[in-house]
Design a protein around this motif. Structure first.
Motif, mmCIF file in Angstrom:
data_model
loop_
_atom_site.group_PDB
_atom_site.id
_atom_site.type_symbol
_atom_site.label_atom_id
_atom_site.label_comp_id
_atom_site.label_asym_id
_atom_site.label_seq_id
_atom_site.Cartn_x
_atom_site.Cartn_y
_atom_site.Cartn_z
ATOM 1 N N TRP A 12 -58.189 37.306 -29.220
ATOM 2 C CA TRP A 12 -58.821 36.520 -28.181
ATOM 3 C C TRP A 12 -59.807 37.169 -27.694
ATOM 4 N N ASP B 272 -62.044 29.011 -20.912
ATOM 5 C CA ASP B 272 -62.147 29.183 -22.749
ATOM 6 C C ASP B 272 -61.695 30.126 -23.366
ATOM 7 N N TRP B 273 -60.784 29.908 -24.332
ATOM 8 C CA TRP B 273 -59.912 30.836 -25.536
ATOM 9 C C TRP B 273 -59.665 30.360 -26.340
ATOM 10 N N THR B 274 -60.138 31.487 -27.096
ATOM 11 C CA THR B 274 -60.097 31.376 -28.710
ATOM 12 C C THR B 274 -59.591 32.640 -29.259
ATOM 13 N N GLU B 275 -58.318 32.398 -30.235
ATOM 14 C CA GLU B 275 -57.942 32.931 -31.124
ATOM 15 C C GLU B 275 -58.770 32.965 -32.405
ATOM 16 N N HIS C 273 -57.869 29.656 -37.001
ATOM 17 C CA HIS C 273 -58.368 30.411 -34.866
ATOM 18 C C HIS C 273 -57.337 28.663 -34.779
ATOM 19 N N ARG C 274 -57.798 29.046 -33.452
ATOM 20 C CA ARG C 274 -57.079 28.326 -32.265
ATOM 21 C C ARG C 274 -57.886 28.710 -30.783
ATOM 22 N N ARG C 275 -57.768 27.412 -30.212
ATOM 23 C CA ARG C 275 -58.776 27.062 -29.119
ATOM 24 C C ARG C 275 -58.280 26.570 -27.704
ATOM 25 N N TRP D 202 -55.893 21.952 -26.032
ATOM 26 C CA TRP D 202 -56.120 21.882 -27.080
ATOM 27 C C TRP D 202 -57.445 22.070 -27.347
ATOM 28 N N PRO E 66 -62.002 24.460 -31.840
ATOM 29 C CA PRO E 66 -62.092 25.943 -32.192
ATOM 30 C C PRO E 66 -63.813 25.805 -32.635
#
Length: 184
Positions: free
Chosen positions: A92, A160-163, A169-171, A181, A184
């Motif tokens: 993350w 602002d979260w990014t995996e 990938h997700r953001r 959501w 990404p």
């Protein structure tokens, strides 16, 4: 580490704050060392800072600095900044837009200094010269008083979260009372 991917934005935001609180006390957590970007004239200026405290209720992060550091003058001129952190364990990344304030005096600063002065970190705030000053040798300069210890509070305006994940990938972006959501 979470056993499965989080699908709820509400739970995800809570998990981010849970990890921030863990990072404030776990020296091995990837988010313990954050990158702070501020504005220096017409340029960005970035450096690493150590997360000392995370408070979900008021959505604040706390770190310490030498009051003579360039970032303190930059914050005085433009109190907004960005904190960036990466956790390899979680995969993350967080980018936090923050409102910054610096305190150099008062009971809150005195209480924190009482804790810090007993640690090796105390030397970071006791140098007789300001950070970035030229030294004749690489030796530690003579120690001064605690008057240079400062507490910086970063009030989080947005997350602002990014995996990064092998299944895609997700953001997500979290602002005040809105979460969404995004691509990404």
């Amino acid at each position: 580490m979470f056993s499965s991917r989080i699908e709820s934005l509400h739970i995800l935001e809570a998990a981010c704050w849970q990890e921030l609180q863990r990072a404030a006390t776990d020296r091995r957590h990837g988010w313990r060392l954050m990158t702070l970007a501020t504005v220096n004239g017409d340029e960005a200026d970035a450096r690493s800072v150590v997360l000392r405290e995370a408070r979900r209720g008021p959505q604040e992060l706390v770190f310490y600095t030498d009051a003579r550091a360039g970032k303190v003058q930059q914050i005085a001129r433009q109190p907004k900044g960005t904190l960036v952190m990466w956790s390899r364990e979680l995969a993350w990344q967080l980018r936090l837009r923050v409102q910054l304030s610096v305190d150099t005096d008062g009971p809150d600063v005195a209480q924190r200094w009482a804790e810090v002065r007993r640690t090796r970190s105390a030397a970071d705030y006791l140098a007789g010269v300001a950070p970035g000053s030229e030294l004749p040798t690489p030796l530690v300069p003579e120690r001064a008083s605690r008057e240079h210890f400062a507490v910086v509070t970063a009030r989080v305006l947005s997350i602002d979260w990014t995996e990064l994940h092998e299944d895609g990938h997700r953001r997500a972006i979290f602002q005040a009372d809105h979460a969404t959501w995004v691509q990404p």
